[in-house]
Write an enzyme that holds these catalytic residues in place. Sequence first.
Site, PDB file in Angstrom:
ATOM      1  CB  THR A  58      -2.885  -6.499  -2.733  1.00  0.00           C
ATOM      2  OG1 THR A  58      -1.596  -6.553  -2.712  1.00  0.00           O
ATOM      3  CG2 THR A  58      -3.705  -6.145  -2.060  1.00  0.00           C
ATOM      4  N   PRO A 113      -2.374  -5.279  -9.751  1.00  0.00           N
ATOM      5  CG  PRO A 113      -0.345  -5.400  -8.170  1.00  0.00           C
ATOM      6  CD  PRO A 113      -0.260  -4.744  -9.696  1.00  0.00           C
ATOM      7  CG  LEU A 114      -7.070  -3.658  -8.880  1.00  0.00           C
ATOM      8  CD1 LEU A 114      -8.943  -3.734  -9.525  1.00  0.00           C
ATOM      9  CD2 LEU A 114      -6.956  -2.521  -9.226  1.00  0.00           C
ATOM     10  CG  HIS A 115      -2.144  -2.732  -4.322  1.00  0.00           C
ATOM     11  ND1 HIS A 115      -0.952  -3.837  -4.415  1.00  0.00           N
ATOM     12  CD2 HIS A 115      -0.860  -2.282  -5.611  1.00  0.00           C
ATOM     13  CE1 HIS A 115       0.028  -4.711  -4.997  1.00  0.00           C
ATOM     14  NE2 HIS A 115      -0.492  -3.098  -5.996  1.00  0.00           N
ATOM     15  CG  ASP A 116      -5.394   0.869  -2.440  1.00  0.00           C
ATOM     16  OD1 ASP A 116      -4.727   2.177  -3.407  1.00  0.00           O
ATOM     17  OD2 ASP A 116      -4.060   0.947  -1.595  1.00  0.00           O
TER      18      ASP A 116
END
Length: 313
Positions: A196, A241-244
């Site tokens: 991510t 950061p676009l984790h999900d």
Amino acid sequence: MTPRKIIIDTDPGQDDAVAILLALASPDEIDLLGITCVAGNVPLDLTARNARIVCELAGRPGTRVYAGCDRPLAHSLVTAEHVHGKTGLDGPVLPEPTMPLQDMHAVDFLIDTLRTASAGSVTLCPLGPLTNIATALTRAPDIAPRIDEIVLMGGAYFEVGNITPAAEFNIYVDPEAAQIVFRSGVPLTVMPLDVTHKALVTGPRNEAFRALGSRVGRAVAEMTDFFERFDLEKYGSEGAPLHDPCVIAYLIAPHLFSGRHINVEIETVSALTRGMTVADWWRVTDRAPNAMFMGDIHADGFFQLLTERLARL
Ligand code: RIB
Ligand code: CA
């Protein structure tokens, strides 16, 4: 192609919000049976509020949203307002939700759904601490073999921790719950910080969201403008950061990701390394593999998919 039946378990959180939007924008690939909320980034009352705000932003007020566990199994709740703001969804100004919260507890919804759906037909997508999932597995062990796969955001190996030097937030908040999930025998796919942190919302990428010219595009750009502060200060990275959303993008376009099927254990004893995902990336132990641990992402392809799907809402 039959849409994949999923339940998103979440602690919105701006990045959770983008993951929910991506799922709702992809009905050909995803049949979202419900959203179960858990305490994490912010307390449960706010995660349950925020999930409904996002569903209404997407124009999907009929989505079933359930409130779940309001604290971890064995520790007091640790939240992340320093990252997500006081409401958990700071950035855009969005109306309070009018859609209802379902009466049923999220854990009961998880158990009932997995017991009534045909075996192996439902995928669980946890985006926050694993308290709801672990509670369901403990209360109803019979559901484990009925789960098709758990695709979760959590953990870190080469990237190390973001809430302590050793641990990623979702696992750190409830390591006992994570241990139950990682030892459940359910097929696991893990999106750790190693992946991510390569899905960064750079300036041009955020401008592409804004350029959609829609309420959704503007809201996502404003969420990111707020959400990126923490990572810019801490890592000097070039964007949030676009984790999900990596979890949902994997369901739609798995070819964007690569990793290894390895053993991953959770530290639950040491205070120093609580919540560490001890990933045997180099297979130096004889511990049985239990997770597809992702290590890389085709970031341009990810953002192309995400932007195209957000344009549909
Ligand atoms: O460490 C990142 C994870 O913790 C993301 O799921 C974010 O939303 C927070 O829950
Ligand atoms: Ca989350």
